[in-house]
Scaffold this motif. Structure first.
Motif, PDB file in Angstrom:
ATOM      1  N   LYS A 180       7.681  -2.793  -1.683  1.00  0.00           N
ATOM      2  CA  LYS A 180       6.191  -3.305  -1.363  1.00  0.00           C
ATOM      3  C   LYS A 180       5.218  -2.531  -2.183  1.00  0.00           C
ATOM      4  O   LYS A 180       4.360  -3.308  -2.831  1.00  0.00           O
ATOM      5  CB  LYS A 180       5.817  -3.295   0.078  1.00  0.00           C
ATOM      6  CG  LYS A 180       6.818  -4.099   1.090  1.00  0.00           C
ATOM      7  CD  LYS A 180       6.437  -3.945   2.424  1.00  0.00           C
ATOM      8  CE  LYS A 180       6.573  -2.450   3.012  1.00  0.00           C
ATOM      9  NZ  LYS A 180       8.118  -2.227   3.328  1.00  0.00           N
ATOM     10  N   SER A 181       5.129  -1.290  -2.041  1.00  0.00           N
ATOM     11  CA  SER A 181       4.176  -0.587  -2.848  1.00  0.00           C
ATOM     12  C   SER A 181       4.325  -0.709  -4.257  1.00  0.00           C
ATOM     13  O   SER A 181       3.174  -0.779  -4.973  1.00  0.00           O
ATOM     14  CB  SER A 181       4.265   0.854  -2.384  1.00  0.00           C
ATOM     15  OG  SER A 181       4.051   1.209  -1.073  1.00  0.00           O
ATOM     16  N   GLN A 182       5.471  -0.618  -4.800  1.00  0.00           N
ATOM     17  CA  GLN A 182       5.614  -0.517  -6.214  1.00  0.00           C
ATOM     18  C   GLN A 182       5.413  -1.924  -6.836  1.00  0.00           C
ATOM     19  O   GLN A 182       4.749  -1.830  -7.989  1.00  0.00           O
ATOM     20  CB  GLN A 182       7.112  -0.020  -6.586  1.00  0.00           C
ATOM     21  CG  GLN A 182       7.378   1.257  -6.189  1.00  0.00           C
ATOM     22  CD  GLN A 182       6.856   2.173  -7.453  1.00  0.00           C
ATOM     23  OE1 GLN A 182       6.640   1.701  -8.533  1.00  0.00           O
ATOM     24  NE2 GLN A 182       6.261   3.479  -7.043  1.00  0.00           N
TER      25      GLN A 182
ATOM     26  N   SER B   4      -1.259   8.552   1.493  1.00  0.00           N
ATOM     27  CA  SER B   4      -2.009   9.128   0.469  1.00  0.00           C
ATOM     28  C   SER B   4      -1.388   8.946  -0.903  1.00  0.00           C
ATOM     29  O   SER B   4      -1.929   9.580  -1.743  1.00  0.00           O
ATOM     30  CB  SER B   4      -2.329  10.569   0.691  1.00  0.00           C
ATOM     31  OG  SER B   4      -2.925  10.769   2.001  1.00  0.00           O
ATOM     32  N   GLU B   5      -0.389   8.147  -1.040  1.00  0.00           N
ATOM     33  CA  GLU B   5       0.106   8.086  -2.399  1.00  0.00           C
ATOM     34  C   GLU B   5      -0.637   6.955  -3.281  1.00  0.00           C
ATOM     35  O   GLU B   5      -0.583   7.231  -4.583  1.00  0.00           O
ATOM     36  CB  GLU B   5       1.655   7.176  -2.162  1.00  0.00           C
ATOM     37  CG  GLU B   5       1.752   6.050  -1.552  1.00  0.00           C
ATOM     38  CD  GLU B   5       3.105   5.328  -1.515  1.00  0.00           C
ATOM     39  OE1 GLU B   5       4.100   5.976  -2.089  1.00  0.00           O
ATOM     40  OE2 GLU B   5       3.305   4.259  -1.082  1.00  0.00           O
ATOM     41  N   LEU B   6      -1.282   6.241  -2.578  1.00  0.00           N
ATOM     42  CA  LEU B   6      -1.934   5.054  -3.586  1.00  0.00           C
ATOM     43  C   LEU B   6      -3.218   5.687  -4.319  1.00  0.00           C
ATOM     44  O   LEU B   6      -3.684   4.977  -5.068  1.00  0.00           O
ATOM     45  CB  LEU B   6      -2.342   3.919  -2.569  1.00  0.00           C
ATOM     46  CG  LEU B   6      -1.506   3.265  -1.734  1.00  0.00           C
ATOM     47  CD1 LEU B   6      -1.756   2.257  -0.912  1.00  0.00           C
ATOM     48  CD2 LEU B   6      -0.260   2.858  -2.418  1.00  0.00           C
TER      49      LEU B   6
ATOM     50  N   LEU C 135      -4.004  -4.158   3.455  1.00  0.00           N
ATOM     51  CA  LEU C 135      -3.284  -3.651   4.688  1.00  0.00           C
ATOM     52  C   LEU C 135      -1.825  -3.160   4.808  1.00  0.00           C
ATOM     53  O   LEU C 135      -1.009  -4.068   5.100  1.00  0.00           O
ATOM     54  CB  LEU C 135      -3.722  -4.616   5.780  1.00  0.00           C
ATOM     55  CG  LEU C 135      -5.192  -4.903   5.894  1.00  0.00           C
ATOM     56  CD1 LEU C 135      -5.381  -6.188   6.437  1.00  0.00           C
ATOM     57  CD2 LEU C 135      -6.136  -4.263   6.624  1.00  0.00           C
ATOM     58  N   ASP C 136      -1.631  -1.947   4.218  1.00  0.00           N
ATOM     59  CA  ASP C 136      -0.381  -1.639   4.046  1.00  0.00           C
ATOM     60  C   ASP C 136       0.131  -1.264   5.420  1.00  0.00           C
ATOM     61  O   ASP C 136      -0.655  -0.611   6.182  1.00  0.00           O
ATOM     62  CB  ASP C 136      -0.203  -0.388   2.929  1.00  0.00           C
ATOM     63  CG  ASP C 136       1.350  -0.022   2.445  1.00  0.00           C
ATOM     64  OD1 ASP C 136       2.028  -1.031   2.774  1.00  0.00           O
ATOM     65  OD2 ASP C 136       1.219   0.793   1.597  1.00  0.00           O
ATOM     66  N   GLU C 137       1.353  -1.224   5.699  1.00  0.00           N
ATOM     67  CA  GLU C 137       1.948  -0.960   7.095  1.00  0.00           C
ATOM     68  C   GLU C 137       0.950  -1.533   8.078  1.00  0.00           C
ATOM     69  O   GLU C 137       0.719  -0.635   8.931  1.00  0.00           O
ATOM     70  CB  GLU C 137       2.061   0.631   7.185  1.00  0.00           C
ATOM     71  CG  GLU C 137       2.934   1.266   6.266  1.00  0.00           C
ATOM     72  CD  GLU C 137       4.379   0.869   6.581  1.00  0.00           C
ATOM     73  OE1 GLU C 137       4.859   0.169   7.485  1.00  0.00           O
ATOM     74  OE2 GLU C 137       5.202   1.339   5.568  1.00  0.00           O
TER      75      GLU C 137
HETATM   76 MG   LIG Z   1       5.132   1.360   0.897  1.00  0.00          MG
END
Ligand SMILES: [Mg+2]
Ligand SMILES: Nc1ncnc2c1ncn2[C@@H]1O[C@H](COP(=O)(O)OP(=O)(O)O)[C@@H](O)[C@H]1O
Length: 490
Positions: free
Chosen positions: A75-77, A99-101, A313-315
């Motif tokens: 999802k993030s990638q 905090s990765e984004l 709106l991640d997670e």
């Molecule tokens: Mg993710």
């Protein structure tokens, strides 16, 4: 450039070949088939990224995106990093819970996007007071109290409802009668804490300061029996203590130093960071920040030149408790140009919305599904439908699902994209870490000259000492001061 050319040619070729092969396999009596991805997504579009490379146009993005995939599926990638780096002509608000984004931050800055980080663990340069913009709007105050209470008590019993009332009364009071600098949740907490320990002090303070409307409500609250009142205030305190007892959160929510109006005027990107390991604890705070944004966004229709504010709106499941009216939000998001992208590990996580769950999903015009989800795979098999084909060896006409549930479950680097009322699409994904251009962008470092110093501001508490003195002078002993020894209210 050459790569782009090769990519485009390969896209076109794969589409032509796909069309030719599917017209050989199928007759049209049962004619489910995949649609052409190029009709939905393109590298030139500036909206939500669907396959890691190609994106929706803005008009489609405004009709919202939902991505459903288990943890670590991409999802993030595939969508989040890539969308953040793609949507630079709009503003964005991002729930960056690990905090990765913010690795995208130097790239965004290099593209002229103004970036802001609200870190809930340490002070950066963004302070947001969730009470801002609530003055005169009791419904908004109640929503905040509900968010706080929802986190502390799952049941709607007498004490949680009364605790909610108690918080609302004090929110209304600080907004109406205290200067802006004191009108925050930290002071609401301190007032309720003092009310529990020294009711006389707060009664005298409220008699002096509260508006008629608040005074009437306060008297009704204070009129409860001592035991009942203690239970109500305890409930309210426990709903607020995570914020009130946390110096960083009390400071961060004490004032606002960003203007939501700026998000409409020039590309601005806010990251809301909280530790993933403690996401339950920080979820109400993140929800309160989103609530503030929605309150602003719905306060007026955007003008023609206003920018979209894209919400990532991640997670999403961690925000549900604090966004109880999300069904309404997502129904209106298109009109107010606040495109929503929600990321879920499983659709069933929306079940707290009960019957409104379907409305939320229906308002996501584009939905992306990954493999690995057993129950959903069966639903998707039905949804995709079947097609018939002539079996090469027997010459018989046979029918089979466009994809069997087992095939859907086993998809690895492919996803299904379901668009309301359109043919489904199956696309291969290319995560950001496999794209050298994006890898370089993510490895960029912030220009130290433009880096802002973190801002260190402390909450200003309401001075209650005159009322304490007054009580002392009247020789009425304040009973069991809970603040004694821990720094009394100044
Ligand atoms: Mg993710
Ligand atoms: N820099 C990287 N190099 C190699 N693999 C990576 C890198 N970043 C992420 N991955 C892998 O990509 C997959 C998808 O990760 P991610 O998009 O963060 O998942 P999700 O957001 O769905 O939880 C994971 O399996 C992860 O191990």
């Amino acid at each position: 450039m050459i790569k782009l050319f090769i990519d485009t040619i390969s896209d076109v070729l794969s589409n032509i070949l796909g069309d030719i092969s599917s017209s050989f396999d199928k007759d049209h009596s049962v004619n489910a088939e995949f649609g052409n991805p190029n009709k939905l997504i393109s590298k030139r579009n500036k909206g939500w990224v669907i396959d890691g490379v190609r994106a929706l146009d803005m008009e489609t993005s405004r009709r919202n995106l939902c991505v459903v995939a288990g943890s670590g599926k991409g999802k993030s990638q595939n969508h989040v990093f890539t969308s953040i780096m793609n949507c630079i002509s709009s503003s964005m608000v991002i729930n960056d819970n690990s905090s990765e984004l913010s690795a995208t931050l130097p790239y965004l800055e290099s593209q002229g996007v103004s970036t802001k980080v609200m870190n809930l663990v340490r002070k950066e340069n963004v302070y947001i007071n969730p009470l801002d913009g609530c003055n005169g709007n009791v419904a908004a105050m109640r929503k905040i109290a509900k968010t706080l209470m929802g986190n502390a008590a799952k049941e709607n019993d007498f004490f949680s409802i009364s605790g909610e009332d108690c918080i609302t009364i004090f929110i209304q009071h600080v907004l109406e009668s205290e200067p802006r600098i004191n009108a925050n949740l930290g002071n609401v907490y301190r007032l309720i804490l003092e009310f529990q320990g020294n009711p006389k002090v707060i009664e005298s303070y409220m008699a002096d300061k509260a508006s008629d409307a608040v005074w009437t409500k306060f008297k009704a609250l204070a009129g409860n029996s001592e035991k009942t009142l203690k239970s109500i205030t305890s409930t309210a305190i426990s709903a607020l203590s995570w914020l009130g007892d946390n110096p960083v959160l009390a400071d961060l929510t004490s004032v606002s130093n960003i203007s939501f109006e700026d998000f409409r005027k020039s590309p601005t990107c806010l990251f809301i960071q909280s530790p993933a390991s403690d996401s339950k604890f920080y979820a109400p705070m993140v929800s309160l920040v989103f609530q503030s944004f929605y309150r602003y966004a719905f306060s007026r229709l955007p003008e023609e030149n206003d920018l979209d504010i894209m919400m990532i709106l991640d997670e999403f499941s961690s925000l549900i408790d604090g966004l109880s009216d999300y069904s309404q939000i997502i129904s209106n998001s298109r009109k107010f140009r606040i495109p929503q992208a929600i990321f879920l590990q499983d659709e069933s996580l929306l079940s707290p919305y009960k019957e409104l769950k379907d409305n939320i999903l229906a308002n996501c015009y584009v939905k992306c599904y990954y493999g690995g989800q057993d129950k959903k795979a069966f639903e998707l098999e039905k949804l995709l439908g079947s097609y018939s084909y002539v079996d090469g060896s027997s010459g018989q006409t046979k029918s089979r699902p466009l994809m069997y549930a087992s095939e859907i479950r086993e998809m690895d680097d492919e996803i299904l994209v379901i668009t309301n009322g359109q043919k489904p699409i199956k696309v291969r994904t290319k995560p950001a870490y496999k794209q050298s251009k994006l890898r370089k962008r993510l490895a960029m470092e912030l220009d130290t000259e433009v880096q802002e110093e973190p801002m260190d501001y402390n909450i200003q508490y309401i001075d209650l000492s005159p009322y304490k003195d007054e009580i002392k002078d009247k020789n009425v002993e304040p009973n069991n001061s809970v603040t004694d020894g821990q720094g009394t209210l100044q």
